[in-house]
Design a protein around this motif. Structure first.
Motif, PDB file in Angstrom:
ATOM      1  N   GLY A  71      10.365  -0.532  -2.166  1.00  0.00           N
ATOM      2  CA  GLY A  71      10.720   0.017  -0.863  1.00  0.00           C
ATOM      3  C   GLY A  71      10.275   1.463  -0.710  1.00  0.00           C
ATOM      4  O   GLY A  71       9.854   1.881   0.377  1.00  0.00           O
ATOM      5  N   VAL A  72      10.367   2.245  -1.795  1.00  0.00           N
ATOM      6  CA  VAL A  72       9.897   3.637  -1.757  1.00  0.00           C
ATOM      7  C   VAL A  72       8.398   3.672  -1.502  1.00  0.00           C
ATOM      8  O   VAL A  72       7.900   4.438  -0.663  1.00  0.00           O
ATOM      9  N   VAL A  73       7.650   2.830  -2.228  1.00  0.00           N
ATOM     10  CA  VAL A  73       6.198   2.782  -2.049  1.00  0.00           C
ATOM     11  C   VAL A  73       5.842   2.393  -0.622  1.00  0.00           C
ATOM     12  O   VAL A  73       4.998   3.037   0.023  1.00  0.00           O
ATOM     13  N   ASP A  74       6.478   1.344  -0.111  1.00  0.00           N
ATOM     14  CA  ASP A  74       6.190   0.889   1.251  1.00  0.00           C
ATOM     15  C   ASP A  74       6.490   1.978   2.267  1.00  0.00           C
ATOM     16  O   ASP A  74       5.714   2.191   3.217  1.00  0.00           O
ATOM     17  N   PHE A  75       7.619   2.673   2.081  1.00  0.00           N
ATOM     18  CA  PHE A  75       7.987   3.744   3.008  1.00  0.00           C
ATOM     19  C   PHE A  75       6.942   4.847   3.011  1.00  0.00           C
ATOM     20  O   PHE A  75       6.493   5.304   4.071  1.00  0.00           O
ATOM     21  N   LEU A  76       6.527   5.296   1.826  1.00  0.00           N
ATOM     22  CA  LEU A  76       5.591   6.409   1.731  1.00  0.00           C
ATOM     23  C   LEU A  76       4.223   6.048   2.316  1.00  0.00           C
ATOM     24  O   LEU A  76       3.616   6.852   3.033  1.00  0.00           O
ATOM     25  N   LEU A  77       3.743   4.831   2.016  1.00  0.00           N
ATOM     26  CA  LEU A  77       2.425   4.431   2.513  1.00  0.00           C
ATOM     27  C   LEU A  77       2.446   4.196   4.014  1.00  0.00           C
ATOM     28  O   LEU A  77       1.417   4.363   4.687  1.00  0.00           O
ATOM     29  N   ASP A  78       3.613   3.799   4.558  1.00  0.00           N
ATOM     30  CA  ASP A  78       3.734   3.619   6.012  1.00  0.00           C
ATOM     31  C   ASP A  78       3.919   4.956   6.724  1.00  0.00           C
ATOM     32  O   ASP A  78       3.428   5.142   7.846  1.00  0.00           O
ATOM     33  N   ALA A  79       4.628   5.876   6.076  1.00  0.00           N
ATOM     34  CA  ALA A  79       4.973   7.138   6.738  1.00  0.00           C
ATOM     35  C   ALA A  79       3.825   8.137   6.746  1.00  0.00           C
ATOM     36  O   ALA A  79       3.722   8.956   7.674  1.00  0.00           O
ATOM     37  N   TYR A  80       2.963   8.094   5.743  1.00  0.00           N
ATOM     38  CA  TYR A  80       1.944   9.136   5.593  1.00  0.00           C
ATOM     39  C   TYR A  80       0.553   8.544   5.404  1.00  0.00           C
ATOM     40  O   TYR A  80       0.390   7.482   4.793  1.00  0.00           O
ATOM     41  N   ASP A  81      -0.438   9.254   5.927  1.00  0.00           N
ATOM     42  CA  ASP A  81      -1.822   8.891   5.638  1.00  0.00           C
ATOM     43  C   ASP A  81      -2.056   9.020   4.136  1.00  0.00           C
ATOM     44  O   ASP A  81      -1.500   9.923   3.491  1.00  0.00           O
ATOM     45  N   HIS A  82      -2.866   8.147   3.580  1.00  0.00           N
ATOM     46  CA  HIS A  82      -3.090   8.181   2.137  1.00  0.00           C
ATOM     47  C   HIS A  82      -4.563   7.908   1.831  1.00  0.00           C
ATOM     48  O   HIS A  82      -5.204   7.058   2.448  1.00  0.00           O
ATOM     49  N   TYR A 105      -3.093   7.461  -5.021  1.00  0.00           N
ATOM     50  CA  TYR A 105      -3.333   7.923  -3.658  1.00  0.00           C
ATOM     51  C   TYR A 105      -2.898   9.381  -3.522  1.00  0.00           C
ATOM     52  O   TYR A 105      -1.949   9.827  -4.166  1.00  0.00           O
ATOM     53  N   LEU A 106      -3.589  10.089  -2.644  1.00  0.00           N
ATOM     54  CA  LEU A 106      -3.182  11.446  -2.255  1.00  0.00           C
ATOM     55  C   LEU A 106      -2.500  11.360  -0.900  1.00  0.00           C
ATOM     56  O   LEU A 106      -3.046  10.805   0.053  1.00  0.00           O
ATOM     57  N   LEU A 107      -1.283  11.912  -0.815  1.00  0.00           N
ATOM     58  CA  LEU A 107      -0.528  11.948   0.431  1.00  0.00           C
ATOM     59  C   LEU A 107      -0.044  13.370   0.671  1.00  0.00           C
ATOM     60  O   LEU A 107      -0.083  14.218  -0.229  1.00  0.00           O
ATOM     61  N   HIS A 108       0.448  13.630   1.870  1.00  0.00           N
ATOM     62  CA  HIS A 108       1.082  14.907   2.208  1.00  0.00           C
ATOM     63  C   HIS A 108       2.424  14.624   2.860  1.00  0.00           C
ATOM     64  O   HIS A 108       2.524  13.758   3.737  1.00  0.00           O
ATOM     65  N   ASP A 109       3.468  15.348   2.440  1.00  0.00           N
ATOM     66  CA  ASP A 109       4.795  15.106   2.973  1.00  0.00           C
ATOM     67  C   ASP A 109       4.956  15.725   4.354  1.00  0.00           C
ATOM     68  O   ASP A 109       3.985  16.225   4.948  1.00  0.00           O
ATOM     69  N   SER A 110       6.169  15.736   4.870  1.00  0.00           N
ATOM     70  CA  SER A 110       6.426  16.219   6.231  1.00  0.00           C
ATOM     71  C   SER A 110       6.170  17.716   6.383  1.00  0.00           C
ATOM     72  O   SER A 110       6.002  18.213   7.498  1.00  0.00           O
ATOM     73  N   ALA A 111       6.154  18.447   5.264  1.00  0.00           N
ATOM     74  CA  ALA A 111       5.849  19.878   5.297  1.00  0.00           C
ATOM     75  C   ALA A 111       4.405  20.141   4.855  1.00  0.00           C
ATOM     76  O   ALA A 111       4.053  21.274   4.545  1.00  0.00           O
ATOM     77  N   ASP A 112       3.599  19.083   4.800  1.00  0.00           N
ATOM     78  CA  ASP A 112       2.187  19.143   4.419  1.00  0.00           C
ATOM     79  C   ASP A 112       1.991  19.490   2.942  1.00  0.00           C
ATOM     80  O   ASP A 112       0.923  19.973   2.560  1.00  0.00           O
ATOM     81  N   ASN A 113       3.003  19.254   2.121  1.00  0.00           N
ATOM     82  CA  ASN A 113       2.843  19.451   0.683  1.00  0.00           C
ATOM     83  C   ASN A 113       2.160  18.224   0.079  1.00  0.00           C
ATOM     84  O   ASN A 113       2.579  17.090   0.333  1.00  0.00           O
ATOM     85  N   LEU A 134       0.880   6.710  -7.693  1.00  0.00           N
ATOM     86  CA  LEU A 134       0.219   5.670  -8.480  1.00  0.00           C
ATOM     87  C   LEU A 134       0.979   4.369  -8.274  1.00  0.00           C
ATOM     88  O   LEU A 134       2.179   4.298  -8.531  1.00  0.00           O
ATOM     89  N   HIS A 135       0.274   3.343  -7.834  1.00  0.00           N
ATOM     90  CA  HIS A 135       0.944   2.086  -7.496  1.00  0.00           C
ATOM     91  C   HIS A 135       0.029   0.912  -7.806  1.00  0.00           C
ATOM     92  O   HIS A 135      -1.185   0.981  -7.604  1.00  0.00           O
ATOM     93  N   GLY A 136       0.626  -0.154  -8.305  1.00  0.00           N
ATOM     94  CA  GLY A 136      -0.126  -1.368  -8.583  1.00  0.00           C
ATOM     95  C   GLY A 136       0.593  -2.203  -9.608  1.00  0.00           C
ATOM     96  O   GLY A 136       1.723  -1.902 -10.006  1.00  0.00           O
TER      97      GLY A 136
END
Length: 313
Positions: free
Chosen positions: A42-53, A92-100, A105-107
């Protein structure tokens, strides 16, 4: 695409290397081992849905995966094979809501070459100067769904552990990649935090969004990332609670189990409020054990005296 080193047997290929990857925290989750309530997924799904990666590194799944034990989907249409869902183990490289920036790593969990995989990931951590890695999952526990989700936090240094109240002193479990990775990286002096959300054992086979939300809060605490609350997760959790409540109304057995777990949970919490060791989530010292034993003996003596007095009367 370049290999991390010149070893032809290297397991990791760098796909791109934007400047943000250097110094970014790494989150990791492997499919295949325990994940009660699909909390980690669920954490992985949330992050990949919430942020460009953006994929920045990948691992050689041909050297890591047993295709016959978990066969990838292969689609057939009328008179031809039309699609193949190849497994992938990607950073994957992502950026959080504060652009951090942060890495994910997922698989699938590797079936083979665990030590080589760990060495390759360790090389990537050094190459990109990753300060901390954080793994997460859900584990089944004898807890009720009507109480806050607990969290077991473990790490390669005591200073990295937070908000922890151990549920057991020592336990041996089947080996898994996430645990071995934390152990090996700790041996080499690197910072790793593991998060295990406590999922009621009677819902471990279904999605339990409250555990996912607890893990997301733990990730924030461990990394300093800014991850917003997800209204969809909250709505899903309300739905799950309603489903369990309906089952409890229809089954006296389910209702009895939940009530018993609530009593155990409340008793433990009450004891923790009056016990420094439980409240602080630490093991007792020799002096504290001695004091506790002396108190126990004194209580037993007092009880015997009271019983004798009552019998005499």
């Amino acid at each position: 695409m370049t290999s991390l080193n010149h070893d032809p047997w290297t397991l990791c290929d760098i796909l791109s290397e934007p400047s943000e990857v250097r110094g970014a925290p790494l989150l990791y989750f492997f499919e295949g081992f325990m994940d009660a309530g699909s909390a980690g997924q669920g954490v992985v799904d949330f992050l990949l849905d919430a942020y460009d990666h953006e994929p920045v590194a990948s691992f050689n799944v041909d050297a890591l995966i047993d295709y016959r034990s978990r066969r990838p989907p292969l689609t057939f249409e009328i008179d031809r094979w039309s699609d193949y869902e190849a497994p992938s183990l990607v950073v994957y490289l992502l950026h959080d809501s504060a652009d951090n920036p942060f890495l994910l790593l997922h698989g699938p969990e590797p079936d083979f070459a665990w030590e080589r995989f760990t060495d390759s990931l360790e090389s990537l951590i050094d190459h990109w100067n990753i300060p901390v890695a954080v793994g997460f999952q859900g584990i089944p526990m004898g807890v009720p769904h009507t109480r806050p989700v607990g969290l077991t936090v473990h790490a390669t240094r005591p200073e990295l552990v937070f908000d922890n109240r151990p549920m057991f002193n020592e336990v041996t479990v089947p080996g898994h990649m996430a645990g071995l990775l934390e152990y090996r990286l700790g041996q080499s002096g690197r910072d790793v935090v593991g998060l295990s959300a406590h999922v009621p054992h009677y819902v471990m086979q279904m999605s339990f969004p409250a555990a996912t939300m607890r893990l997301l809060a733990g990730v924030e605490h461990a990394t300093g990332l800014s991850l917003p609350k997800d209204e969809a997760l909250e709505e899903d959790q309300k739905r799950v609670i309603e489903e369990i409540a309906a089952q409890a109304e229809e089954s006296e057995e389910v209702a009895t189990v939940v009530e018993s777990l609530e009593e155990q949970y409340d008793s433990y919490e009450e004891a923790a409020e009056n016990d420094d060791m439980l409240r602080e989530g630490r093991m007792p010292t020799a002096d504290e054990l001695g004091e506790a034993f002396e108190r126990f003996l004194a209580e037993q003596d007092n009880k015997k005296n009271d019983d004798k007095k009552n019998n005499d009367e």
